[in-house]
Design a protein around this motif. Structure first.
Motif, mmCIF file in Angstrom:
data_model
loop_
_atom_site.group_PDB
_atom_site.id
_atom_site.type_symbol
_atom_site.label_atom_id
_atom_site.label_comp_id
_atom_site.label_asym_id
_atom_site.label_seq_id
_atom_site.Cartn_x
_atom_site.Cartn_y
_atom_site.Cartn_z
ATOM 1 N N PHE A 65 0.886 -1.169 0.000
ATOM 2 C CA PHE A 65 0.000 0.000 0.000
ATOM 3 C C PHE A 65 0.924 1.218 0.000
ATOM 4 N N ASP A 66 1.437 1.569 -1.179
ATOM 5 C CA ASP A 66 2.506 2.567 -1.263
ATOM 6 C C ASP A 66 2.032 3.966 -0.890
ATOM 7 N N SER A 67 2.969 4.681 -0.283
ATOM 8 C CA SER A 67 2.781 6.104 -0.024
ATOM 9 C C SER A 67 3.158 6.842 -1.320
ATOM 10 N N PRO A 68 2.548 7.957 -1.684
ATOM 11 C CA PRO A 68 1.496 8.686 -0.957
ATOM 12 C C PRO A 68 0.082 8.188 -1.285
ATOM 13 N N TYR A 69 -0.032 7.270 -2.243
ATOM 14 C CA TYR A 69 -1.350 6.928 -2.792
ATOM 15 C C TYR A 69 -2.301 6.352 -1.755
ATOM 16 N N TRP A 70 -1.737 5.652 -0.773
ATOM 17 C CA TRP A 70 -2.578 4.979 0.215
ATOM 18 C C TRP A 70 -2.634 5.708 1.546
ATOM 19 N N ASP A 71 -1.981 6.873 1.632
ATOM 20 C CA ASP A 71 -1.905 7.586 2.912
ATOM 21 C C ASP A 71 -3.280 7.957 3.470
ATOM 22 N N ASP A 72 -4.207 8.294 2.588
ATOM 23 C CA ASP A 72 -5.522 8.752 3.044
ATOM 24 C C ASP A 72 -6.576 7.651 3.063
ATOM 25 N N ILE A 73 -6.154 6.417 2.789
ATOM 26 C CA ILE A 73 -7.110 5.299 2.749
ATOM 27 C C ILE A 73 -7.189 4.656 4.140
ATOM 28 N N SER A 74 -8.401 4.303 4.555
ATOM 29 C CA SER A 74 -8.615 3.767 5.906
ATOM 30 C C SER A 74 -7.912 2.428 6.132
ATOM 31 N N ASP A 75 -7.570 2.165 7.378
ATOM 32 C CA ASP A 75 -6.996 0.867 7.744
ATOM 33 C C ASP A 75 -8.006 -0.242 7.480
ATOM 34 N N SER A 76 -9.280 0.092 7.632
ATOM 35 C CA SER A 76 -10.333 -0.899 7.417
ATOM 36 C C SER A 76 -10.339 -1.381 5.965
ATOM 37 N N ALA A 77 -10.165 -0.447 5.021
ATOM 38 C CA ALA A 77 -10.123 -0.804 3.596
ATOM 39 C C ALA A 77 -8.928 -1.723 3.329
#
Length: 346
Positions: A215-227
């Motif tokens: 889950f690479d940064s920055p693309y996944w930085d704003d995605i929830s842990d739940s997702a």
């Protein structure tokens, strides 16, 4: 032969049922192309006939001529999943969660019937209509097989980027392969790029076999842990531990309220445009363009002359067919006379 499924040599034409003026899609399959594959297509039809689900394109009728098989399919005219996301101005995790919920419902229905789809991918996900809140539909059963109890399903089929590790490892596989693919689709819906990618097929296969994704940064930085948790349970290397559709439907990201409402449209659509370039020749039959065109021509009412085709044997789906090619502009200039199909109903 996984890749060469029936879809590869059949053409899809648009048809209007004269009595009702209802539009349908007709898959025209030359019998020549079926030699030695009769079982495949009989299987595909048997499968399609049994399927009735709100998120799955239905087979409505079958006709046969000496040269062709004609499958009359429900018409879906809302376009492809990625195109719609790119066109939106606002798109959130919750939108993605609702899409995946519908796909899980449909695939659970198939699995409960003992059917494994085997080729779930974004190109097979089409919107039912142009409406803003249109449902999503699973559209292609070229590779589906009815899962016999205890059968070994081990043909290496499907599309490399979406195919589960056990398929590549040539192990017996089952319904779990669809759950893996739903994980891959969920991943793409949240970042706009695929979890596994390499120009070199062998390296791509190696990544998938090890289930190596990030889950690479920055693309996944704003995605929830739940997702991310949801995706990890579906893109689980060990298919015995992988979530089933039932388990996935009970995950809080799907049935709870953990999916975020933050607008992720800008980054996701930029990545989709970059990573899923539309190649003209691969483009699926664009129903909406043709539907608009047919509405303009008021097919079935105003057409005269040679384009008024009546099938030779009476059948209730007397249809006017249009070729698949998206030639709207040309046809506008040349008038309706040239929209002659090269594949007629019996």
């Amino acid at each position: 032969d996984g890749g060469q499924n029936v879809g590869a040599f059949s053409e899809v034409v648009l048809a209007e049922e004269k009595g009702t003026q209802r539009l349908v899609a007709i898959k025209c399959i030359p019998k020549k192309a079926l030699q030695g594959k009769e079982n495949n297509i009989e299987n595909e039809i048997a499968v399609l006939h049994r399927i009735k689900h709100t998120n799955i394109v239905s087979l409505e009728d079958i006709f046969e001529s000496t040269s062709h098989l004609y499958l009359v399919m429900q018409l879906v005219s809302g376009g492809e999943l990625f195109d719609r996301i790119v066109e939106k101005g606002f798109y959130t995790e919750r939108d993605a969660s609702q899409l995946i919920h519908q796909i899980l419902d449909a695939v659970k229905y198939l699995h409960d019937m003992g059917i494994v789809h085997r080729d779930l991918k974004p190109e097979n996900l089409l919107y039912y209509s142009m409406d803003e809140d249109s449902k999503i539909m699973i559209s292609d059963f070229g590779l589906s097989k009815i899962e016999d109890t205890g059968s070994v399903m081990s043909t290496a089929c499907g599309t490399p980027g979406y195919v589960a590790p056990e398929v590549l490892a040539q192990k017996p596989y089952s319904k779990a392969v669809d759950c893996w693919s739903i994980g891959v689709i969920s991943y793409i819906l949240l970042c706009g790029y695929p979890p596994f990618y390499d120009e070199n097929d062998a390296k791509l296969f190696e990544q998938i076999l090890k289930a190596e994704y990030e889950f690479d940064s920055p693309y996944w930085d704003d995605i929830s842990d739940s997702a991310k948790d949801f995706i990890c349970h579906l893109m689980e290397k060990d298919f015995m531990k992988r979530y089933t559709t039932d388990q996935a439907l009970q995950h809080p990201w799907i049935c709870g309220d953990t999916a975020l409402d933050k607008n992720i449209h800008e980054s996701v659509s930029a990545q989709i445009k970059k990573n899923f370039a539309k190649s003209k020749w691969k483009q699926a039959f664009n129903a909406t363009a043709v539907v608009r065109h047919m509405r303009r021509l008021q097919l079935g009412t105003s057409l005269e002359g040679p384009s008024q085709i009546t099938p030779t044997s009476p059948c209730h789906a007397q249809a006017l067919l249009l070729q698949e090619e998206d030639e709207e502009e040309e046809e506008e200039e040349e008038g309706p006379g040239r929209s002659l199909p090269h594949c007629l109903l019996p």
